[in-house]
Design a protein around this motif. Structure first.
Motif, PDB file in Angstrom:
ATOM      1  N   GLU A 131       0.821  -1.215   0.000  1.00 31.89           N
ATOM      2  CA  GLU A 131       0.000   0.000   0.000  1.00 31.89           C
ATOM      3  C   GLU A 131       0.847   1.254   0.000  1.00 31.89           C
ATOM      4  O   GLU A 131       0.410   2.315  -0.403  1.00 31.89           O
ATOM      5  CB  GLU A 131      -0.934   0.008   1.205  1.00 31.89           C
ATOM      6  CG  GLU A 131      -0.225   0.104   2.527  1.00 31.89           C
ATOM      7  CD  GLU A 131      -1.197   0.158   3.693  1.00 31.89           C
ATOM      8  OE1 GLU A 131      -0.729   0.383   4.816  1.00 31.89           O
ATOM      9  OE2 GLU A 131      -2.397  -0.024   3.475  1.00 31.89           O
ATOM     10  N   GLU A 132       2.113   1.117   0.453  1.00 27.28           N
ATOM     11  CA  GLU A 132       2.974   2.288   0.481  1.00 27.28           C
ATOM     12  C   GLU A 132       3.601   2.569  -0.874  1.00 27.28           C
ATOM     13  O   GLU A 132       4.093   3.650  -1.124  1.00 27.28           O
ATOM     14  CB  GLU A 132       4.071   2.111   1.522  1.00 27.28           C
ATOM     15  CG  GLU A 132       3.543   2.145   2.925  1.00 27.28           C
ATOM     16  CD  GLU A 132       4.636   2.092   3.963  1.00 27.28           C
ATOM     17  OE1 GLU A 132       4.333   2.408   5.104  1.00 27.28           O
ATOM     18  OE2 GLU A 132       5.763   1.745   3.621  1.00 27.28           O
ATOM     19  N   ASP A 150       2.589   3.532  -3.562  1.00 28.05           N
ATOM     20  CA  ASP A 150       1.438   4.081  -4.258  1.00 28.05           C
ATOM     21  C   ASP A 150       1.824   4.916  -5.455  1.00 28.05           C
ATOM     22  O   ASP A 150       0.969   5.408  -6.158  1.00 28.05           O
ATOM     23  CB  ASP A 150       0.579   4.900  -3.295  1.00 28.05           C
ATOM     24  CG  ASP A 150       1.406   5.952  -2.594  1.00 28.05           C
ATOM     25  OD1 ASP A 150       0.841   6.606  -1.735  1.00 28.05           O
ATOM     26  OD2 ASP A 150       2.578   6.121  -2.905  1.00 28.05           O
ATOM     27  N   ASP A 151       3.099   5.100  -5.699  1.00 25.91           N
ATOM     28  CA  ASP A 151       3.488   5.888  -6.860  1.00 25.91           C
ATOM     29  C   ASP A 151       4.168   5.041  -7.911  1.00 25.91           C
ATOM     30  O   ASP A 151       4.655   5.548  -8.903  1.00 25.91           O
ATOM     31  CB  ASP A 151       4.428   7.027  -6.456  1.00 25.91           C
ATOM     32  CG  ASP A 151       5.683   6.496  -5.800  1.00 25.91           C
ATOM     33  OD1 ASP A 151       6.696   7.188  -5.843  1.00 25.91           O
ATOM     34  OD2 ASP A 151       5.637   5.390  -5.243  1.00 25.91           O
ATOM     35  N   GLY A 204       1.056   6.664   2.964  1.00 22.47           N
ATOM     36  CA  GLY A 204       1.691   7.085   1.719  1.00 22.47           C
ATOM     37  C   GLY A 204       3.171   7.356   1.889  1.00 22.47           C
ATOM     38  O   GLY A 204       3.683   7.474   2.999  1.00 22.47           O
ATOM     39  N   PRO A 213      -0.495   9.692  -0.050  1.00 19.84           N
ATOM     40  CA  PRO A 213      -0.197   8.914  -1.255  1.00 19.84           C
ATOM     41  C   PRO A 213       0.343   9.820  -2.360  1.00 19.84           C
ATOM     42  O   PRO A 213      -0.207  10.891  -2.614  1.00 19.84           O
ATOM     43  CB  PRO A 213      -1.566   8.325  -1.651  1.00 19.84           C
ATOM     44  CG  PRO A 213      -2.379   8.383  -0.398  1.00 19.84           C
ATOM     45  CD  PRO A 213      -1.915   9.585   0.350  1.00 19.84           C
ATOM     46  N   CYS A 214       1.420   9.403  -2.999  1.00 19.11           N
ATOM     47  CA  CYS A 214       2.084  10.230  -4.014  1.00 19.11           C
ATOM     48  C   CYS A 214       1.206  10.493  -5.232  1.00 19.11           C
ATOM     49  O   CYS A 214       1.462  11.431  -5.986  1.00 19.11           O
ATOM     50  CB  CYS A 214       3.391   9.573  -4.453  1.00 19.11           C
ATOM     51  SG  CYS A 214       4.546   9.295  -3.088  1.00 19.11           S
ATOM     52  N   LYS A 215       0.177   9.669  -5.434  1.00 20.82           N
ATOM     53  CA  LYS A 215      -0.704   9.860  -6.591  1.00 20.82           C
ATOM     54  C   LYS A 215      -1.784  10.908  -6.336  1.00 20.82           C
ATOM     55  O   LYS A 215      -2.522  11.266  -7.237  1.00 20.82           O
ATOM     56  CB  LYS A 215      -1.359   8.537  -6.981  1.00 20.82           C
ATOM     57  CG  LYS A 215      -0.400   7.585  -7.665  1.00 20.82           C
ATOM     58  CD  LYS A 215      -1.124   6.347  -8.160  1.00 20.82           C
ATOM     59  CE  LYS A 215      -0.164   5.427  -8.897  1.00 20.82           C
ATOM     60  NZ  LYS A 215      -0.844   4.223  -9.390  1.00 20.82           N
ATOM     61  N   ARG A 216      -1.857  11.385  -5.107  1.00 17.20           N
ATOM     62  CA  ARG A 216      -2.837  12.432  -4.815  1.00 17.20           C
ATOM     63  C   ARG A 216      -2.446  13.706  -5.562  1.00 17.20           C
ATOM     64  O   ARG A 216      -1.275  14.021  -5.713  1.00 17.20           O
ATOM     65  CB  ARG A 216      -2.876  12.693  -3.309  1.00 17.20           C
ATOM     66  CG  ARG A 216      -3.932  13.694  -2.890  1.00 17.20           C
ATOM     67  CD  ARG A 216      -3.989  13.830  -1.390  1.00 17.20           C
ATOM     68  NE  ARG A 216      -4.480  12.608  -0.768  1.00 17.20           N
ATOM     69  CZ  ARG A 216      -4.444  12.370   0.534  1.00 17.20           C
ATOM     70  NH1 ARG A 216      -3.922  13.260   1.355  1.00 17.20           N
ATOM     71  NH2 ARG A 216      -4.920  11.241   1.018  1.00 17.20           N
TER      72      ARG A 216
END
Length: 206
Positions: A54-55, A57-58, A179, A195-198
Motif C-alpha cells: 500500500e505504500e 502508491d506511486d 503514503g 499517497p504520491c498519486k494524490r
C-alpha cells in the motif's frame, strides 16, 4: 442349421460392440483425467495476482498518459511567489496552485523554475511556507519530502538531496502508513504522509 450359424455371429457382434464401447469409455476417461491434471497444473488466475504494498502508491506513475497541459509551465495567475523568508533573504519560493501528483510537481519545479519541490530545514522556513500557502484556498500542498528504502531502512529524504535536519509532523505522524510522500498542512504548518498519486498544489524553491 442356419440358426446355429447365426447365433455365433450375433454373439460375436455383441462382444465386439461391448469392446468398442469400453474402449471409447476408457478414451473419454483418460482425456478427462488429462484435462483434470492440466487444470491442477495450471495455477488459478488469483494465484498469479501479486498483492501490492500500500505504500508503493506511486509505482508505475511514469507510464501514465501525460495530461494535455503537462508539458506547459504554469500560468502566472496560477503561481504565488515569495522572495526571501525570515532567516533566509536569498531564498525564493513559489506555490503553484494547480494540483499535480508528486512526481509531476517535482518535474515542473525542475523544468519551469530550475529548482525542486521545497525542502524545509528550519522553523523560520516552515513559517514562511505556511504564510505563502495561506494565500491559496487549499488544505494541503506538496513539499519535497518522501520515504526512501524499505522496512527497517526506510528514511525520509528531500528530493533536492539536502540533509534531513528538521521536521514538523502533525500528531500521530509520520507513523507506518498513509503514503510515501509528504504534504504540508496549510492551516497549521504541520506535515502529513500522503499517497504520491494524490493531486495537490505544490511549493517549489528555486
Amino acid at each position: 442349421m442356419k440358426l446355429l450359424l447365426i447365433l455365433p455371429l450375433l454373439l460375436l457382434g455383441t462382444a465386439s460392440s461391448l469392446h468398442l464401447k469400453n474402449e471409447a469409455f476408457e478414451l473419454e476417461a483418460s482425456e478427462g483425467e488429462k484435462g483434470l491434471a492440466l487444470k491442477l497444473e495450471t495455477p488459478e488466475e488469483e494465484d498469479n495476482l501479486t498483492i501490492g504494498n500500500e505504500e508503493e502508491d506511486d509505482e508505475g506513475e511514469e507510464s501514465e498518459v501525460a495530461e494535455d497541459d503537462d508539458n506547459l509551465c504554469p500560468k502566472e495567475e496560477d503561481v504565488v511567489r515569495m522572495l526571501g523568508s525570515p532567516g533566509c533573504e536569498t531564498c525564493r519560493f513559489l506555490i503553484v496552485n494547480k494540483p499535480r501528483k508528486f512526481k509531476r510537481a517535482e518535474r515542473i519545479c525542475r523544468r519551469c523554475y530550475h529548482g525542486h519541490l521545497v525542502s524545509i530545514h528550519s522553523s523560520h522556513t516552515n513559517h514562511g511556507i505556511r504564510c505563502l500557502a495561506s494565500r491559496i484556498n487549499r488544505s494541503q500542498i506538496w513539499i519535497g519530502a518522501r520515504v526512501r528504502g524499505r522496512f527497517f531502512r526506510k528514511r525520509f529524504r528531500w528530493v533536492d538531496g539536502s540533509h534531513w535536519t528538521f521536521s514538523y509532523w502533525a500528531a500521530g505522524q509520520p507513523g507506518n502508513g498513509g503514503g510515501r510522500c509528504v504534504a504540508f498542512c496549510t492551516r497549521g504548518g504541520h506535515w502529513r504522509r500522503a499517497p504520491c498519486k494524490r493531486r495537490l498544489p505544490f511549493a517549489c524553491s528555486y
